[in-house]
Design a protein around this motif. Structure first.
Motif, PDB file in Angstrom:
ATOM      1  N   LEU A 298       0.856  -1.181   0.000  1.00 55.46           N
ATOM      2  CA  LEU A 298       0.000   0.000   0.000  1.00 55.46           C
ATOM      3  C   LEU A 298       0.893   1.232   0.000  1.00 55.46           C
ATOM      4  O   LEU A 298       1.703   1.433   0.912  1.00 55.46           O
ATOM      5  N   LEU A 299       0.771   2.045  -1.044  1.00 59.05           N
ATOM      6  CA  LEU A 299       1.488   3.322  -1.104  1.00 59.05           C
ATOM      7  C   LEU A 299       0.460   4.407  -0.852  1.00 59.05           C
ATOM      8  O   LEU A 299      -0.411   4.647  -1.689  1.00 59.05           O
ATOM      9  N   VAL A 300       0.555   5.047   0.274  1.00 57.41           N
ATOM     10  CA  VAL A 300      -0.460   6.021   0.640  1.00 57.41           C
ATOM     11  C   VAL A 300       0.193   7.392   0.778  1.00 57.41           C
ATOM     12  O   VAL A 300       1.305   7.513   1.311  1.00 57.41           O
ATOM     13  N   GLN A 301      -0.505   8.397   0.260  1.00 52.79           N
ATOM     14  CA  GLN A 301       0.061   9.758   0.300  1.00 52.79           C
ATOM     15  C   GLN A 301       0.201  10.183   1.765  1.00 52.79           C
ATOM     16  O   GLN A 301      -0.695   9.974   2.588  1.00 52.79           O
ATOM     17  N   GLU A 302       1.329  10.810   2.050  1.00 50.49           N
ATOM     18  CA  GLU A 302       1.711  11.066   3.440  1.00 50.49           C
ATOM     19  C   GLU A 302       0.631  11.814   4.225  1.00 50.49           C
ATOM     20  O   GLU A 302       0.372  11.514   5.396  1.00 50.49           O
ATOM     21  N   SER A 303      -0.015  12.765   3.559  1.00 48.44           N
ATOM     22  CA  SER A 303      -0.965  13.624   4.264  1.00 48.44           C
ATOM     23  C   SER A 303      -2.186  12.866   4.786  1.00 48.44           C
ATOM     24  O   SER A 303      -2.855  13.333   5.705  1.00 48.44           O
ATOM     25  N   ILE A 304      -2.478  11.712   4.223  1.00 47.48           N
ATOM     26  CA  ILE A 304      -3.653  10.963   4.688  1.00 47.48           C
ATOM     27  C   ILE A 304      -3.276   9.600   5.272  1.00 47.48           C
ATOM     28  O   ILE A 304      -4.149   8.773   5.546  1.00 47.48           O
ATOM     29  N   ALA A 305      -1.974   9.399   5.476  1.00 46.14           N
ATOM     30  CA  ALA A 305      -1.526   8.062   5.886  1.00 46.14           C
ATOM     31  C   ALA A 305      -2.159   7.646   7.211  1.00 46.14           C
ATOM     32  O   ALA A 305      -2.655   6.516   7.352  1.00 46.14           O
ATOM     33  N   GLU A 306      -2.163   8.537   8.188  1.00 46.77           N
ATOM     34  CA  GLU A 306      -2.700   8.167   9.503  1.00 46.77           C
ATOM     35  C   GLU A 306      -4.185   7.845   9.413  1.00 46.77           C
ATOM     36  O   GLU A 306      -4.665   6.883  10.011  1.00 46.77           O
ATOM     37  N   GLU A 307      -4.903   8.672   8.662  1.00 51.16           N
ATOM     38  CA  GLU A 307      -6.338   8.465   8.516  1.00 51.16           C
ATOM     39  C   GLU A 307      -6.636   7.123   7.829  1.00 51.16           C
ATOM     40  O   GLU A 307      -7.527   6.381   8.251  1.00 51.16           O
ATOM     41  N   SER A 396       1.915  -4.438   3.443  1.00 55.89           N
ATOM     42  CA  SER A 396       3.003  -3.545   3.822  1.00 55.89           C
ATOM     43  C   SER A 396       2.624  -2.127   3.428  1.00 55.89           C
ATOM     44  O   SER A 396       2.266  -1.879   2.268  1.00 55.89           O
ATOM     45  N   VAL A 397       2.714  -1.194   4.380  1.00 55.87           N
ATOM     46  CA  VAL A 397       2.304   0.184   4.110  1.00 55.87           C
ATOM     47  C   VAL A 397       3.534   1.073   3.990  1.00 55.87           C
ATOM     48  O   VAL A 397       4.382   1.112   4.883  1.00 55.87           O
ATOM     49  N   LEU A 398       3.620   1.773   2.868  1.00 55.31           N
ATOM     50  CA  LEU A 398       4.666   2.759   2.636  1.00 55.31           C
ATOM     51  C   LEU A 398       3.986   4.085   2.300  1.00 55.31           C
ATOM     52  O   LEU A 398       2.808   4.106   1.939  1.00 55.31           O
ATOM     53  N   THR A 399       4.717   5.174   2.393  1.00 51.78           N
ATOM     54  CA  THR A 399       4.121   6.473   2.081  1.00 51.78           C
ATOM     55  C   THR A 399       4.892   7.163   0.971  1.00 51.78           C
ATOM     56  O   THR A 399       6.030   6.809   0.654  1.00 51.78           O
ATOM     57  N   PHE A 400       4.220   8.166   0.381  1.00 47.44           N
ATOM     58  CA  PHE A 400       4.865   8.981  -0.648  1.00 47.44           C
ATOM     59  C   PHE A 400       4.291  10.393  -0.571  1.00 47.44           C
ATOM     60  O   PHE A 400       3.265  10.626   0.063  1.00 47.44           O
ATOM     61  N   ARG A 401       4.979  11.349  -1.229  1.00 47.10           N
ATOM     62  CA  ARG A 401       4.489  12.727  -1.228  1.00 47.10           C
ATOM     63  C   ARG A 401       3.975  13.161  -2.595  1.00 47.10           C
ATOM     64  O   ARG A 401       2.954  13.806  -2.695  1.00 47.10           O
ATOM     65  N   THR A 402       4.701  12.823  -3.673  1.00 42.92           N
ATOM     66  CA  THR A 402       4.327  13.318  -5.009  1.00 42.92           C
ATOM     67  C   THR A 402       4.003  12.137  -5.925  1.00 42.92           C
ATOM     68  O   THR A 402       4.452  11.010  -5.685  1.00 42.92           O
ATOM     69  N   PRO A 403       3.255  12.403  -6.991  1.00 48.12           N
ATOM     70  CA  PRO A 403       2.988  11.324  -7.961  1.00 48.12           C
ATOM     71  C   PRO A 403       4.269  10.699  -8.505  1.00 48.12           C
ATOM     72  O   PRO A 403       4.334   9.473  -8.690  1.00 48.12           O
ATOM     73  N   HIS A 404       5.299  11.517  -8.744  1.00 46.32           N
ATOM     74  CA  HIS A 404       6.553  10.954  -9.252  1.00 46.32           C
ATOM     75  C   HIS A 404       7.161   9.978  -8.254  1.00 46.32           C
ATOM     76  O   HIS A 404       7.691   8.931  -8.634  1.00 46.32           O
ATOM     77  N   GLU A 405       7.083  10.350  -6.984  1.00 48.20           N
ATOM     78  CA  GLU A 405       7.636   9.455  -5.967  1.00 48.20           C
ATOM     79  C   GLU A 405       6.826   8.159  -5.914  1.00 48.20           C
ATOM     80  O   GLU A 405       7.384   7.067  -5.758  1.00 48.20           O
ATOM     81  N   ALA A 406       5.516   8.280  -6.046  1.00 53.36           N
ATOM     82  CA  ALA A 406       4.666   7.078  -6.042  1.00 53.36           C
ATOM     83  C   ALA A 406       5.040   6.150  -7.190  1.00 53.36           C
ATOM     84  O   ALA A 406       5.149   4.929  -7.014  1.00 53.36           O
TER      85      ALA A 406
END
Lengths: 482, 311
Positions: A298-307, A396-406
């Protein structure tokens, strides 16, 4: 707040008649093995022995290939497409008629929830035969090249995660294009293939057109190495896929390989979160995570990861793990002791490497092979649980900030089977879909399959496609090619 | 004029009626540049009668690896360019070759020992092959892709994509037409390529690279290594960042077993195009025959995208 308890709602086993022992289905009949041994197929939910099954020897495989060759030369290879199609239509109808029987048997032998075998595996298997039946007399319209014609005898080796469905994915296109088949079901899930042999008999399929040889790796190797096999089709691990590719190097055998995956399921901050959480759960916990295209990262954008993590854990708390035959069961049994050990080992490595482990704490049955739905957070890309295929109910949960990083993280794997995108922004879906190096991209959905829709991977997830017009390429020669 | 064309003319210094010609140094083509082999080696290339033509660069393992790096770097841009653009670039290669056809004819004659009319015909076919493939660039997705009528409320579409970096063993015999026949179908869809040229007949390939370099083909899209096929091919076959390999040039290549190369290619599940022929034999096909799409499709992936429909 009051909660409603579910009463047990078991599907009846009485619809299924499992024989104490099975021979090999060769040349249209069940036959005794020549020099093979026997092994037991076990219900993974109870460890109950279901039946004794034959491990086909090299001599058995040789008989099966000879029968397939005779059937190819004598009947099937020269039959009109229209008639081939009619046999396939018959098979599709028989699978529909006997669907309850197949669904229950599949759940008993595999451990998957009855609602999945009933609503996914068996209807899709029938649909694959129905779809390919229609192609049999229309191959010259398929755009495959000039003069499409069969390759000959096809060897097929299939996995244990969708036993009947994988059989359908393999057998239907092979027969529609005029090839004959020797197929080996997985050693832990042979029973639905053996029941399928009865369907072939009821359909009056000419003897030898489909031969079903049970067994383990040695039987599979005997098929791969047999000199009179023209083409191989394999679904399974990337490790075995590479062995097959090496085995046929320097020969003229063709192969299609549908192998492992480590799919990224990418959730952006503008995604519809309730739907996304359902999609994440379906992506990794469908079929106990025994899915090559599972959304295991799971790649989840950092701003909503906790939610997202909060909602995900709440949802996992409501998953019902247990009796595969209970119609309310969401997650069934792990298919085998060996697979349970692999999942246990990889999750231990996840903890040891520093990821944070969480599971839903549900009660597990005392007997059988079980694993709680598990989530790892704080996973980094180098962790084994982010790189290796676990093939179990572990996210497995990972995070990202930008579409390019995703994109960079999603593509950072030798695999390339599938990927998921969750966002409300259409242009981003299309851009992401272009960037992801994966054969199937699900946007705002996950784990959808259809006979008309080609399935298969990039890179080390294998080559060739199954399903749709594209899946036919694997089974025909065109033009001047031999 | 090239060395090839001047072969046989009077070369003596001071001859009153001839000029001392300026001969070309034949080098590699990697990342849009023309380097010598990093190994510093060269090997003698002779014409069909054994007369000296040139010292070609003898490419090494390191050169091949550099070429893969260049091809990988070029992949995203080339694959991401529009199909219309790729079609125009391939057509441009044909235009530039046409302008230099005398040179190609002379080099093909010298390399392959063809009569002039035959060499003319071969060069014409090589040029026309670029035109044929150029026209395919913006048709492949329509011909090979399409909408899948799935049984549910989903938009579901399949389209071809390039597989990535492709290694190509160019045919040993047909030094120009064979070469174009294996390179054009790889790059038309957006793949980038590392080519091992014909070992004994490498000069037309290097001249082709000059055409490529002046045809708006981005640097790194096509990389050409001259040298010993048996020495360099295993490094491309086993390279983990190469996605596919065409073994056409294994036929009649000194010391090359295509089965061994396919075995090495299995390590990262490269897509493999075997050489023509039966059993373990490898033969070079007749490249003058009209191609079909099989060389294009061998280096394509099918990507299928699903999206729900709803209000």
């Amino acid at each position: 707040m009051a909660t409603f308890e579910y009463a047990p709602a078991p599907e009846s086993r009485s619809v299924v008649d499992i024989r104490p022992s099975y021979g090999l289905f060769i040349d249209g009949a069940f036959t005794e093995s020549q020099g093979g041994s026997a092994f037991k197929s076990v219900n993974p939910a109870t460890e109950e022995v279901l039946a004794e099954v034959t491990a086909a020897s090299e001599a058995d495989v040789d008989r099966a290939v000879a029968a397939a060759r005779r059937a190819y030369q004598g009947v099937w290879g020269r039959m009109s497409g229209t008639d081939r199609g009619k046999y396939l239509f018959r098979i599709a109808r028989l699978l529909q008629e006997r669907s309850r029987e197949f669904a229950v048997l599949e759940s008993i032998d595999n451990g998957k929830p009855i609602k999945e075998s009933r609503d996914v595996d068996v209807p899709l298997a029938a649909a694959h035969f129905f779809y390919h039946a229609g192609w049999a007399d229309k191959l010259e319209y398929a755009g495959l090249g000039t003069d499409p014609r069969p390759l000959g005898v096809v060897g097929q080796v299939i996995p244990w995660n969708f036993p009947l469905l994988m059989l359908a994915w393999k057998v239907a296109p092979a027969l529609a294009t005029g090839n004959t088949v020797v197929i080996k079901p997985a050693e832990t899930t042979p029973l639905s293939a053996l029941l399928f042999a009865e369907v072939l008999q009821q359909a009056d399929l000419p003897p030898g057109v489909v031969n079903i040889v049970t067994g383990a790796g040695a039987t599979g190797q005997a098929i791969v190495d047999h000199p009179d096999i023209d083409k191989l089709a394999f679904t399974g691990s990337t490790g075995v896929g590479k062995m097959i590719a090496r085995s046929i190097a320097g020969t003229r055998k063709k192969a299609t390989l549908e192998l492992g995956g480590k799919a990224a399921n990418i959730v952006f901050d503008d995604a519809p979160l309730d739907q996304a959480v359902e999609g994440i759960v379906n992506g990794i916990f469908f079929n106990q995570g025994h899915v090559c295209c599972a959304g295991s990262r799971l790649l989840v954008q950092e701003s909503i990861a906790e939610e997202v993590e909060r909602r995900l854990k709440r949802r996992l708390g409501t998953l019902r793990v247990g009796d595969p035959l209970d119609k309310n069961t969401d997650v069934g049994a792990i298919n085998s002791q060996a697979q349970l050990q692999r999942i246990t080992e990889l999750t231990a490595a996840g903890e040891a490497e520093g990821a944070e482990r969480w599971d839903n704490g549900c009660e597990l049955p005392a007997k059988g092979f079980w694993f709680r739905p598990t989530v790892f957070t704080g996973v980094s890309q180098t962790h084994r649980i982010a790189q290796e295929e676990i093939f179990g109910p572990v996210l497995s949960v990972l995070t990202f900030r930008t579409p390019h990083e995703a994109v960079a993280k999603a593509n950072n794997t030798p695999y390339g089977l599938s990927a998921g995108i969750w966002t409300e922004k259409g242009s981003r879906i299309l851009w992401m879909a272009d960037q992801l190096r994966a054969g199937v991209v699900w946007a705002n959905t996950f784990n959808k399959f259809d006979p008309t829709s080609p399935f298969g991977g990039y890179k080390e997830s294998g080559y060739g496609r199954e399903g749709g017009r594209h899946g036919l390429y694997a089974y025909v020669a065109t033009g001047d090619a031999k | 004029m090239s060395a090839t064309v001047s072969a046989g003319t009077t070369r003596g210094p001071g001859a009153a009626d001839t000029r001392v010609d300026v001969r070309k140094t034949y080098k590699l083509y990697i990342g849009g540049k023309f380097p010598r082999s990093e190994s510093g080696r060269s090997y003698e290339v002779v014409d069909h009668r054994g007369r000296f033509l040139a010292n070609a660069a003898q490419g090494s393992r390191k050169d091949a690896r550099d070429a893969v790096v260049a091809a990988r770097a070029a992949f995203a841009g080339w694959a991401g360019s529009t199909a219309y653009n790729r079609g125009q670039v391939l057509y441009r290669v044909a235009e530039v070759m046409e302008g230099r056809r005398a040179q190609f004819v002379a080099e093909v004659r010298a390399s392959e020992g063809l009569a002039e009319r035959r060499a003319e015909a071969v060069v014409s076919q090589a040029i026309d092959r670029w035109v044929w493939y150029a026209g395919w660039a913006d048709k492949l997705a329509q011909v090979l892709g399409g909408l899948n009528p799935v049984a549910g409320p989903y938009f579901d579409i399949s389209a071809p994509e390039p597989t990535g970096v492709v290694g190509v063993l160019a045919p040993q015999g047909s030094s120009l037409l064979g070469l174009v026949s294996v390179v054009a179908p790889v790059v038309v869809s957006g793949n980038t390529v590392v080519v091992l040229t014909s070992e004994q007949r490498p000069l037309p390939a290097i001249t082709l690279s000059e055409a490529l370099a002046t045809s708006d083909v981005p640097g790194g899209v096509v990389n050409l290594i001259t040298g010993r096929t048996a020495e360099v091919a295993p490094w491309i076959a086993s390279h983990r960042d190469v996605n596919a390999i065409d073994l056409a040039g294994a036929a009649a290549a000194d010391g090359v077993s295509w089965g061994d190369l396919e075995l090495a290619a299995a390590e990262n599940l490269k897509r493999v195009v075997r050489p023509a022929g039966a059993g373990s034999d490898a033969v070079e096909p007749d490249w003058s025959r009209t191609p079909d799409l099989s060389r294009v499709t061998s280096f394509l992936e099918t990507k299928t995208v699903w999206h729900p429909k709803g209000r």
